[in-house]
Design a protein around this motif. Structure first.
Motif, PDB file in Angstrom:
ATOM      1  N   ASP A  38       0.796  -1.231   0.000  1.00 58.18           N
ATOM      2  CA  ASP A  38       0.000   0.000   0.000  1.00 58.18           C
ATOM      3  C   ASP A  38       0.828   1.279   0.000  1.00 58.18           C
ATOM      4  O   ASP A  38       0.258   2.370  -0.013  1.00 58.18           O
ATOM      5  CB  ASP A  38      -0.910   0.013   1.243  1.00 58.18           C
ATOM      6  CG  ASP A  38      -1.844  -1.186   1.296  1.00 58.18           C
ATOM      7  OD1 ASP A  38      -2.201  -1.707   0.219  1.00 58.18           O
ATOM      8  OD2 ASP A  38      -2.195  -1.605   2.421  1.00 58.18           O
ATOM      9  N   GLN A  42       0.140   4.124  -2.531  1.00 61.91           N
ATOM     10  CA  GLN A  42      -1.145   4.778  -2.310  1.00 61.91           C
ATOM     11  C   GLN A  42      -1.061   5.754  -1.138  1.00 61.91           C
ATOM     12  O   GLN A  42      -1.646   6.843  -1.173  1.00 61.91           O
ATOM     13  CB  GLN A  42      -2.222   3.718  -2.047  1.00 61.91           C
ATOM     14  CG  GLN A  42      -3.643   4.244  -2.095  1.00 61.91           C
ATOM     15  CD  GLN A  42      -4.108   4.621  -3.495  1.00 61.91           C
ATOM     16  OE1 GLN A  42      -3.412   4.353  -4.477  1.00 61.91           O
ATOM     17  NE2 GLN A  42      -5.252   5.274  -3.587  1.00 61.91           N
ATOM     18  N   LYS A  48       0.767   8.907  -2.119  1.00 65.13           N
ATOM     19  CA  LYS A  48      -0.067   9.745  -2.984  1.00 65.13           C
ATOM     20  C   LYS A  48      -0.890  10.734  -2.158  1.00 65.13           C
ATOM     21  O   LYS A  48      -1.183  11.852  -2.601  1.00 65.13           O
ATOM     22  CB  LYS A  48      -0.989   8.848  -3.818  1.00 65.13           C
ATOM     23  CG  LYS A  48      -1.862   9.587  -4.818  1.00 65.13           C
ATOM     24  CD  LYS A  48      -2.710   8.592  -5.609  1.00 65.13           C
ATOM     25  CE  LYS A  48      -3.635   9.312  -6.572  1.00 65.13           C
ATOM     26  NZ  LYS A  48      -4.491   8.346  -7.324  1.00 65.13           N
ATOM     27  N   HIS A  49      -1.247  10.335  -0.940  1.00 61.24           N
ATOM     28  CA  HIS A  49      -2.066  11.188  -0.070  1.00 61.24           C
ATOM     29  C   HIS A  49      -1.284  11.552   1.193  1.00 61.24           C
ATOM     30  O   HIS A  49      -1.846  11.588   2.304  1.00 61.24           O
ATOM     31  CB  HIS A  49      -3.360  10.460   0.312  1.00 61.24           C
ATOM     32  CG  HIS A  49      -4.244  10.115  -0.844  1.00 61.24           C
ATOM     33  ND1 HIS A  49      -5.035  11.031  -1.484  1.00 61.24           N
ATOM     34  CD2 HIS A  49      -4.448   8.931  -1.480  1.00 61.24           C
ATOM     35  CE1 HIS A  49      -5.705  10.452  -2.455  1.00 61.24           C
ATOM     36  NE2 HIS A  49      -5.369   9.166  -2.475  1.00 61.24           N
ATOM     37  N   TYR A  96     -11.627   9.665   3.132  1.00 58.96           N
ATOM     38  CA  TYR A  96     -10.589   8.997   2.346  1.00 58.96           C
ATOM     39  C   TYR A  96     -10.556   7.480   2.582  1.00 58.96           C
ATOM     40  O   TYR A  96      -9.546   6.829   2.335  1.00 58.96           O
ATOM     41  CB  TYR A  96      -9.217   9.594   2.661  1.00 58.96           C
ATOM     42  CG  TYR A  96      -9.041  10.987   2.114  1.00 58.96           C
ATOM     43  CD1 TYR A  96      -8.501  11.195   0.843  1.00 58.96           C
ATOM     44  CD2 TYR A  96      -9.436  12.099   2.851  1.00 58.96           C
ATOM     45  CE1 TYR A  96      -8.356  12.481   0.331  1.00 58.96           C
ATOM     46  CE2 TYR A  96      -9.293  13.388   2.349  1.00 58.96           C
ATOM     47  CZ  TYR A  96      -8.761  13.567   1.093  1.00 58.96           C
ATOM     48  OH  TYR A  96      -8.615  14.837   0.583  1.00 58.96           O
ATOM     49  N   LYS A 104     -11.886   5.090   0.921  1.00 61.53           N
ATOM     50  CA  LYS A 104     -11.678   4.307  -0.301  1.00 61.53           C
ATOM     51  C   LYS A 104     -10.277   4.496  -0.878  1.00 61.53           C
ATOM     52  O   LYS A 104      -9.756   3.610  -1.557  1.00 61.53           O
ATOM     53  CB  LYS A 104     -12.723   4.696  -1.349  1.00 61.53           C
ATOM     54  CG  LYS A 104     -14.151   4.319  -0.943  1.00 61.53           C
ATOM     55  CD  LYS A 104     -15.144   4.695  -2.030  1.00 61.53           C
ATOM     56  CE  LYS A 104     -16.562   4.306  -1.615  1.00 61.53           C
ATOM     57  NZ  LYS A 104     -17.565   4.682  -2.656  1.00 61.53           N
ATOM     58  N   GLU A 105      -9.662   5.642  -0.633  1.00 60.36           N
ATOM     59  CA  GLU A 105      -8.338   5.920  -1.188  1.00 60.36           C
ATOM     60  C   GLU A 105      -7.196   5.417  -0.309  1.00 60.36           C
ATOM     61  O   GLU A 105      -6.124   5.094  -0.814  1.00 60.36           O
ATOM     62  CB  GLU A 105      -8.164   7.428  -1.407  1.00 60.36           C
ATOM     63  CG  GLU A 105      -8.977   7.998  -2.562  1.00 60.36           C
ATOM     64  CD  GLU A 105     -10.370   8.420  -2.123  1.00 60.36           C
ATOM     65  OE1 GLU A 105     -10.743   8.097  -0.974  1.00 60.36           O
ATOM     66  OE2 GLU A 105     -11.071   9.048  -2.935  1.00 60.36           O
ATOM     67  N   LEU A 106      -7.429   5.366   1.000  1.00 64.77           N
ATOM     68  CA  LEU A 106      -6.357   4.999   1.922  1.00 64.77           C
ATOM     69  C   LEU A 106      -6.664   3.677   2.619  1.00 64.77           C
ATOM     70  O   LEU A 106      -7.710   3.544   3.261  1.00 64.77           O
ATOM     71  CB  LEU A 106      -6.169   6.099   2.978  1.00 64.77           C
ATOM     72  CG  LEU A 106      -5.505   7.387   2.479  1.00 64.77           C
ATOM     73  CD1 LEU A 106      -5.603   8.475   3.542  1.00 64.77           C
ATOM     74  CD2 LEU A 106      -4.047   7.138   2.120  1.00 64.77           C
ATOM     75  N   THR A 163      -2.391   2.726   6.732  1.00 69.26           N
ATOM     76  CA  THR A 163      -2.477   4.156   7.031  1.00 69.26           C
ATOM     77  C   THR A 163      -2.369   4.390   8.529  1.00 69.26           C
ATOM     78  O   THR A 163      -1.704   5.338   8.977  1.00 69.26           O
ATOM     79  CB  THR A 163      -3.810   4.730   6.510  1.00 69.26           C
ATOM     80  OG1 THR A 163      -3.913   4.483   5.106  1.00 69.26           O
ATOM     81  CG2 THR A 163      -3.902   6.218   6.775  1.00 69.26           C
TER      82      THR A 163
END
Length: 298
Positions: A59, A62, A65-66, A176, A178-180, A185
């Motif tokens: 991960d 991803q 990216k954030h 977030y 769905k994105e993280l 995280t």
């Protein structure tokens, strides 16, 4: 945990989180707040590493990216929230602190209205007003004189600020989701939080005014908050939410002050007063009211 009913998992998480408030109060004179927070998350990081190592490698791109969002998550959810609560527990009771924590859903609604331009319906506005009255009842101990002279306990005010930061954290996690990826995280957020807490921990370690008193109790507090309140509660809560649904699971957060109050009375001799009961009930009613569905919005 797949064989454990989701209701049991959610109750387990709230029991452990309720205990966190009482533990923080119990060791307030033994472990300075930044020290407890720093060591807590160090323990959590060590325990979480073998669980998330494989997922973290997968991960990482991803998360990078954030990175700004993850940085904010580390500041609000790890470095700030619990540290401020531990600071506040030097001045207020664990019962008050846990009751104030119930404001989270209401503050999330307000933040969504301000920053995400989400509309507030009538029930959310009424619920927010009821919860606000409840909080004012708690922090004023039901005294009109306190309200008139604005002489609130600074510990209660610190908790409110901490809850605002936790609400920002919760809102970002929701936005977030769905994105993280969740566990990866969380691990990176803990790492960021530890780095942020490090200079404060070093300062407390060399400070003559905030001495660390090592004992069985203080070591237990670090292990409890680092393993049970951080990792076990986190996994139990997330598993329960996935299986029961976020909306149905959310109401279980109101059990945190219930368990915190029970533990506070039994283990550290705190007393429940009428203003806490009345204020707590008003906050619960307000939170319930904001979750009611109606079509009218402003």
């Amino acid at each position: 945990m797949n064989n454990i009913p989701p209701v049991v998992l959610l109750l387990l998480a709230t029991i452990l989180w309720g205990g966190n408030f009482v533990i923080g109060r119990a060791v307030a004179n033994d472990l300075p707040p930044f020290t407890l927070a720093f060591l807590r998350w160090c323990v959590a990081l060590i325990v979480l590493l073998p669980i998330t190592f494989t997922a973290l490698k997968r991960d990482w791109s991803q998360i990078k990216k954030h990175w700004i969002i993850v940085l904010i998550l580390g500041f609000t959810g790890v470095a700030s929230f619990n540290t401020l609560v531990y600071i506040a527990l030097h001045y207020t009771t664990s019962i008050n602190a846990s009751l104030m924590n119930m404001l989270t859903p209401v503050i999330i609604y307000i933040l969504s209205f301000i920053f995400l331009k989400e509309k507030l319906n009538r029930n959310q506005m009424i619920g927010t007003a009821i919860s606000f009255i409840g909080v004012m009842t708690i922090i004023s101990n039901g005294s009109l004189k306190t309200l008139q002279h604005f002489t609130f306990n600074k510990g209660d005010l610190i908790v409110i600020f901490a809850v605002i930061l936790w609400s920002i954290y919760s809102l970002l996690v929701k936005q977030y989701a769905k994105e993280l990826p969740g566990q990866s995280t969380f691990f990176v957020s803990i790492t960021i939080g530890i780095i942020m807490l490090l200079p404060f921990y070093i300062h407390e370690s060399f400070s003559t005014s905030m001495l660390i008193h090592w004992s069985v109790t203080s070591i237990f507090a670090i292990l409890y908050t680092g393993i049970l309140a951080s990792i076990v509660a986190f996994i139990a809560w997330n598993t329960g939410v996935v299986r029961l649904g976020a909306n149905r699971a959310g109401i279980y957060l109101n059990f945190i002050p219930v368990f915190a109050s029970i533990f506070a009375v039994i283990f550290i001799g705190e007393k429940i007063i009428s203003s806490q009961v009345i204020g707590g009930l008003l906050v619960v009613v307000g939170v319930y009211w904001t979750s009611r569905k109606i079509n009218e919005a402003f």
